[in-house]
Enzyme design. Structure first.
Site, PDB file in Angstrom:
ATOM      1  N   SER A 237       0.638  -1.185   0.059  1.00  0.00           N
ATOM      2  CA  SER A 237      -0.003  -0.126  -0.240  1.00  0.00           C
ATOM      3  C   SER A 237       0.840   1.170  -0.037  1.00  0.00           C
ATOM      4  CB  SER A 237      -0.825  -0.029   0.907  1.00  0.00           C
ATOM      5  OG  SER A 237      -2.054   0.859   1.101  1.00  0.00           O
ATOM      6  N   ASP A 455      -8.461  -4.621  -6.238  1.00  0.00           N
ATOM      7  CA  ASP A 455      -8.070  -3.921  -4.912  1.00  0.00           C
ATOM      8  C   ASP A 455      -8.807  -2.699  -4.880  1.00  0.00           C
ATOM      9  OD1 ASP A 455      -6.537  -2.175  -3.203  1.00  0.00           O
ATOM     10  OD2 ASP A 455      -4.860  -3.568  -3.380  1.00  0.00           O
ATOM     11  N   HIS A 485      -7.266  -6.164  -0.811  1.00  0.00           N
ATOM     12  CA  HIS A 485      -6.185  -5.067  -0.753  1.00  0.00           C
ATOM     13  C   HIS A 485      -4.911  -5.822  -0.432  1.00  0.00           C
ATOM     14  CE1 HIS A 485      -4.106  -1.398  -0.517  1.00  0.00           C
ATOM     15  NE2 HIS A 485      -4.216  -1.364   0.909  1.00  0.00           N
TER      16      HIS A 485
END
Length: 516
Positions: A237, A455, A485
């Site tokens: 991320s 995602d 995610h």
């Protein structure tokens, strides 16, 4: 105020439970983007290895058994913790220092490669508390690597910033983050300004030194002190943006870098918000399809429910009310993981019957609120880091012009993410540094960039954008046609085996490989 933009991969790990006006830019011939304020190179910034004082590069880490904290119990005996000394201000490497909290577990096998650093996202996520929980996912990697993570500056045990009290946080939950009236708008921006004032009061001079660039420099000092010739790194991320910035600053020090759940480095504050509106709406559409609903009709039904909650907050079993803001937050959390979709179904059904308890529980999980009313500070750290990084400061008037576009992208999340662009860094005490981060890394070793087509928080398109900006021959894209995610450890043997082969054997896959 809740923010989804560049939100931490810890949301997915918990389902191990659950950014002024834009300036112009141009692309160079290597795919790197020149921003309003370009990041300096390692050599020009005076942070090359030879320029650092030996008091930093020669420090010995005093590894010892990790202790319990106020937020987590002590991990097992395999885990050790230490403190690394880094400059407060990297332009003055021989000046005042701060301490960064580190955690590691040593490699089990004899054929050790070195250290593998992890950043789990945010910005603002604590690596010290997350690394032990993630160890089962990375058990194979531990055969040849010391698994290492840390609390970046301004986070957790590394001079963590707390901008307001628990009582103030709960009171702010009544603020409407998608204001419909002038009084709601005034309250929204007052709350934003008050938050920044609280951050400045708590952080002091640290507030100007918690940027992603600062943390990337911390990482290279960490590499030296850990005794590694090259940086081996796993970023998830926001950690992908951090990894890209590191590669730009120190391309010759890049070893094996994995970037999973990739942030689009070409996007500015408004661009990130639009990307996430698309990503969360895409995930919501997939969820609705899985329940047999038409995505357009199902989304409109949820949007109508949120409007009703805005006018009449729902009662809950705790005695607290479920506001519209909390309801949206509760919907967001289970979209981070497909395994959590049944939880979303139950919570929405209860809300439609007039009970907001389940959505409130989900929102509390996202907001790190425990049953006693204590809140975590991840979003505090996230905000001080992202507002120092991000130069763009949209005004209320500019945001209002953008709202129709946001609402078209997502009838459920668009309005909230649109208003967020104006409120998040409103009246922030320090100026932002750039429109978008510089990640071009000519000459670096191949970097594996992993994108997941489903995602919600870091939409798939960011993976190709990252690879393009890293440069030809550097960014190598691996695609997973999945949900949630992040990709590694999410159920794809193809993804896991490809990543493991890269990290353990140095095997670089074909650029564009697809795992379905």
């Amino acid at each position: 105020m809740t923010r989804f933009v560049r939100w931490t991969a810890l949301g997915a790990a918990a389902a191990l439970l659950v950014t002024g006006c834009s300036g112009g830019s141009s692309s160079d011939d290597k795919g790197g983007r020149k921003t309003g304020r370009a990041q300096p190179s390692a050599e020009s910034s005076g942070t090359a290895d030879s320029a650092l004082p030996s008091s930093l590069t020669s420090q010995k880490l005093d590894w010892a058994r990790c202790k319990a904290t106020a937020d987590s119990s002590a991990p097992g005996s395999d885990w050790q913790c230490a403190t690394l000394k880094v400059p407060l201000d990297w332009s003055k490497p021989d000046g005042e220092t701060i301490g960064l909290a580190l955690i590691r577990t040593k490699a089990r096998g004899d054929n050790r490669i070195g250290s593998l650093l992890f950043n789990f996202g945010g910005p603002g996520g604590s690596g010290v508390s997350t690394m032990p929980a993630y160890a089962a996912t990375t058990s194979l990697l531990r055969e040849r690597y010391d698994l290492v993570s840390w609390d970046p500056r301004g986070v957790g045990a590394s001079e963590g910033v707390r901008c307001r009290s628990d009582k103030e946080i709960q009171a702010a939950e009544s603020v409407d983050v998608s204001p419909d009236t002038s009084s709601e708008e005034s309250a929204y921006f007052k709350d934003a300004a008050d938050f920044g004032t609280g951050c400045a009061k708590d952080a002091g001079k640290l507030l100007a030194h918690v940027s992603t660039t600062d943390t990337a420099r911390d990482m290279d000092l960490m590499r030296q002190v850990l005794g590694d010739r090259r940086m081996h790194y796993f970023g998830i991320s926001y950690g992908t943006e951090l990894g890209g910035v590191y590669a730009h600053l120190f391309p010759k020090n890049v070893g094996r870098l994995i970037l999973d759940a990739v942030v689009d480095p070409s996007a500015d504050t408004v661009g990130h918000a639009k990307n996430q509106a698309r990503g969360f709406q895409r995930a919501l559409d997939d969820y609705l399809k899985s329940t047999g609903q038409d995505p357009e009709q199902g989304s409109q039904k949820i949007a109508d429910l949120l409007k009703e909650i805005d006018a009449n907050p729902l009662p809950t079993s705790s005695g607290r009310e479920l506001t519209q803001t909390l309801a949206v937050t509760g919907i967001v959390l289970p979209l981070y993981s497909q395994d959590s979709w049944p939880t979303l179904t139950s919570a929405l059904e209860a809300a439609e019957q007039g009970d907001g308890s389940e959505l409130l529980a989900l929102a509390d999980g996202y907001n790190e609120r425990d049953p006693s009313g204590r809140y975590g500070t991840t979003t505090h750290s996230q905000r001080v880091i992202s507002c120092l990084d991000d130069k763009q400061r949209p005004t209320a008037a500019e945001t209002k012009k953008l709202l129709p576009e946001f609402e078209k992208i997502s009838p459920v999340f668009g309005t909230f993410l649109g208003w967020d662009t104006a409120g998040w860094c409103h009246n922030w005490p320090v100026a932002g540094q750039h429109e978008s981060p510089e990640v071009s890394a000519p000459g670096a070793a191949p970097i594996l960039v992993v994108g997941n087509t489903g995602d919600p928080a870091t939409p798939y398109e960011g993976a190709q954008k990252m690879a393009d900006e890293l440069g030809k021959g550097v960014g190598v894209v691996l695609t997973w046609k999945g949900q949630g995610h992040g990709a590694y450890g999410s159920g794809s043997d193809c993804v896991d085996s490809t990543v493991n082969a890269y990290l353990l054997a140095g095997t670089v896959p074909r650029d564009g490989k697809v795992c379905s």
